[in-house]
Design an enzyme around this catalytic site. Structure first.
Site, short mmCIF file in Angstrom:
data_model
loop_
_atom_site.label_atom_id
_atom_site.label_comp_id
_atom_site.label_asym_id
_atom_site.label_seq_id
_atom_site.Cartn_x
_atom_site.Cartn_y
_atom_site.Cartn_z
CG ASP A 1 35.93 58.12 43.00
OD1 ASP A 1 35.62 57.62 44.10
OD2 ASP A 1 37.00 57.88 42.42
CE LYS B 1 35.16 51.53 46.09
NZ LYS B 1 35.36 52.99 46.08
CB THR C 1 37.13 48.55 44.88
OG1 THR C 1 37.82 49.67 44.37
CG2 THR C 1 37.69 48.15 46.24
CG PHE D 1 41.13 51.14 40.02
CD1 PHE D 1 39.85 50.73 40.35
CD2 PHE D 1 41.89 51.75 40.99
CE1 PHE D 1 39.33 50.94 41.62
CE2 PHE D 1 41.39 51.96 42.28
CZ PHE D 1 40.11 51.56 42.59
#
Length: 327
Positions: free
Chosen positions: A18, A133, A157, A179
């Protein structure tokens, strides 16, 4: 000699970096990599990437862009150029994010995704090495539905709960990024709790629930846990399809020697008892709006990415103004 935690984890989970830091990616050599506007902005501030910025400016000028449109085009070009550089260091895919300001506009998201892919194709990058994304709003998910139907793979995301995950499954997206750390942060603040035992970590539990739901119902969409605060969170999801981890945590995993059991597998669905649901727009928005954590974090994440892009816009505007003065 015992294997490191990272080496053991890689036996049953694809580890993704990431980061937009080319030096870190070159050192860590992950299979895949993800970027976002904050990471691109950080990368643009590094001296090593100034040539990429100047190349982006030159291309945008050749294409005839001017004023604000020139800066915005330069951002897209720079984002893709960094993606190309990353792809030279890895064997897999890179995730490249659509402007978060388009998160509630399906058609604009589709158009921007195709613009980014066209840039990658101009640089000789195959489409299957790119994940577009997109924020997991209803409109973003519907854009992904259209793109996936055309063979364009998407990474959804800013995903904070099962409603978003179900909608993504129904849209047939390639990959989702639920997340972990941001969910934990929200609950710690909301409940005034300084620490959760890892088995009670709300971010970890959310990803486990989504993973189990997908595997129970045969959903092909890949689950990639994201936004980690500690290696304990990462290891608690050992066995998840993918995990995208910041370089500092990857380094900690590589320096840690401890047994890493596989905690998630396609067969570990004993606690997954949620019925499969095809979610429509009204029920999706009701569920997200009534989940204070999910609604606040989704909008907060979008706002944060918009701010990061605005910072990058100002950074590039200052750079081009300085270049004109020096010319």
């Amino acid at each position: 000699m015992k294997q490191t935690a990272l080496a053991q984890l890689q036996q049953f989970t694809t580890i993704v970096a990431d980061s937009g830091d080319l030096n870190a990616i070159a050192t860590l050599r992950p299979l895949d990599a993800t970027t976002n506007p904050s990471l691109i902005t950080a990368a643009a501030m590094q001296a090593d990437n100034q040539t990429l910025i100047q190349d982006a400016f030159a291309q945008a000028r050749r294409e005839g862009y001017q004023e604000d449109a020139f800066i915005e085009r330069s951002i897209d070009i720079l984002t893709v150029k960094l993606g190309v550089e990353i792809l030279q260091l890895i064997d897999g895919r890179v995730s490249t994010e659509v402007d978060a300001a388009l998160s509630y506009d399906t058609n604009a998201t589709i158009a921007k995704a195709k613009e980014l892919l066209a840039l990658y194709q101009d640089y000789g990058i195959a489409q299957d090495r790119i994940l577009i994304k997109i924020a997991s709003t209803w409109e973003g998910i519907q854009a992904a539905r259209v793109l996936e139907a055309e063979g364009i793979h998407c990474n959804l995301t800013l995903l904070f709960g099962l409603a978003q995950a179900r909608a993504c499954a129904d849209a047939g997206v390639t990959l989702i990024s639920p997340f972990v750390g941001r969910i934990l942060d929200w609950y710690k603040k909301a409940e005034g709790v300084a620490h959760y035992p890892i088995e009670q970590d709300p971010g970890v539990l959310s990803v486990k629930q989504i993973y189990q739901y997908y595997k129970q119902h045969g959903v092909k969409t890949e689950v990639m846990g994201a936004s980690f605060r500690s290696i304990e969170q990462v290891l608690a999801l050992a066995g998840c399809d993918l995990l995208t981890v910041a370089p500092n945590l990857l380094e900690q995993l590589a320096a840690t020697e401890r047994d890493v059991p596989r905690l998630l597998s396609p067969q570990s669905n004993a606690t997954a008892d949620l019925d499969a649901v095809v979610i429509d727009e009204l029920s999706f928005k009701n569920e997200v709006q009534h989940d204070l954590m999910a609604s606040q974090l989704l909008q907060g994440g979008i706002d944060g990415f918009i701010k990061a892009r605005q910072q990058l816009h100002q950074l590039l505007a200052n750079a081009t103004a300085h270049a004109e003065i020096m010319a």
